[in-house]
Design an enzyme around this catalytic site. Structure first.
Site: not given
Ligand code: NAD
Length: 356
Positions: A143, A192, A224, A248, A252
């Site tokens: 980001y 990852k 994942d 992020d 959620d």
């Protein structure tokens, strides 16, 4: 002089309504536990754009830096949606996080017993007390990395970069290990590392740091798999630490497992005492001004502030207990179920004060 100075960033939409209730509860808590709080208001988001032309005025940054902690409602709304990106209310949000050096975002995903039915996950999967804390890196990674547009084979293309330095990983991992030490001493690092070099450095660094926390049981999951495990068996998690982008998305997901968006608090920490506390939901323009917003996420954000910035652990617990007590009988419309008394924003604030 008061014991604590808190800057209030009420923001837009339902922001002012919910922050007013949280302040009422903090005042009542202060009275009960024998400390004093004074408040200073500052502008952030759409209201700041209207008053000053920018979403984050310098005066707001100065006031926040001079305070012990910051309580934020929410920013944004359709009125400002057509402004260019750098001058939208959300730019103020990113700006204040950067200006205050808030590199760690803490998002608890807790199910209050009486609200179990609000979760879309089956009862037997959630168990009796799902309580996950996601620690997300907030000021680095993709980001904030270099990005751009170019042409590839004569066709338009775009690129972003994920980069983490060892000190950035160490400081967020340290926050997560410390949190795990205060909880059930279990930490899951999500990356990852099977594909990304930045994730391999992340994993190596977390493993190296774990030598300093021998009591904490550390494991690693690919993102994942973590996304899948959160809905398959959320009870396995205590503290999760991860990068900005993965955090992020996973936070959620975890908040949906907990059910209502009007219930979830968050904290952003700088490593020092100063923190920024806010509900995870937005400014809910669809219900702003109607007096029906759920103030509990903001009230629970105050509990987090007392715990993580002001070191008033008993007072924090008292607020959480009061919220749990009120939920046994009363609900705002967003979490209403038959058999409960339906109340508005202000009444909910009054009930929490009374339960204290
Ligand atoms: P939202 O969270 O504001 O609302 C989503 C839905 O949840 C709406 O139906 C809303 O009424 C409901 N809701 C949210 N909080 C509630 C509460 N406390 N009580 C009862 N119901 C509640 O998300 P959105 O609609 O996608 O975004 C609205 C605005 O908020 C946008 O401008 C967005 O950019 C902004 N936003 C701000 C923040 C922030 O300030 N941190 C976070 C997310 C979105």
């Amino acid at each position: 002089m008061s014991d604590y100075r808190i800057t209030l960033l009420k923001g837009d939409g339902i922001g002012p309504e919910i922050v007013d209730q949280a302040v009422k509860v903090l005042d009542k808590t202060a009275e009960k536990f024998g400390f004093t709080v004074e408040y200073d208001e500052a502008l952030l988001g759409g209201c700041a754009i209207d008053a000053t032309g920018v979403p984050l005025p310098e005066e707001t940054v100065a006031k926040c830096k001079a305070s012990d902690s910051v309580l934020l409602g929410a920013v944004g709304g359709p009125k400002w949606d057509t402004l260019p990106g750098s001058n939208r209310p959300e730019a103020g949000l990113l700006g204040i996080r950067g200006a205050l050096g808030l590199f760690a975002n803490l998002r608890p995903s807790v199910i209050f017993g009486p609200l179990k039915s609000a979760s879309p996950i089956k009862d037997e999967i959630i168990g009796d007390n799902m309580d996950i804390l996601i620690v997300r890196e907030l000021t680095g990674g993709i980001y904030f990395g270099e990005r751009g547009r170019k042409e590839v084979d004569g066709k338009p293309a775009a690129w972003d970069t994920e980069m983490y330095t060892v000190p950035e990983i160490e400081r967020i991992a340290r926050v997560a290990f410390e949190m795990a030490m205060k909880r059930n001493k279990k930490l899951t690092s999500v990356d990852k590392a099977n594909v990304l070099e930045s994730s391999r450095l992340w994993r190596e660094t977390v493993i190296r740091l774990s030598a300093e926390y021998p009591e904490v049981e550390l494991n690693h999951l690919y993102v994942d798999n973590a996304a899948m495990q959160l809905v398959r068996n959320p009870k396995q998690f205590d503290v999760i630490v991860t990068s900005n982008i993965f955090g992020d998305i996973l936070s959620d997901e975890a908040s949906m497992i907990a059910g209502s968006i009007g219930m979830l608090a968050s904290a952003s920490l700088s490593g020092g005492k100063l923190g920024l506390y806010e509900p995870i939901h937005g400014s809910a323009p669809d219900i702003a001004g109607k007096g029906i917003a759920n103030p509990l996420a903001t009230i629970l954000s105050v509990a987090m502030m007392l715990r993580y910035s002001l070191n008033r652990l008993e007072a924090a617990q008292a607020i959480e207990d009061a919220v749990a007590k009120v939920l046994k009988t009363h609900r705002t419309p967003d979490i209403y179920e038959e058999g409960f008394v339906k109340v508005g924003c202000e009444e909910m604030g009054d009930l929490v004060c009374a339960a204290l």
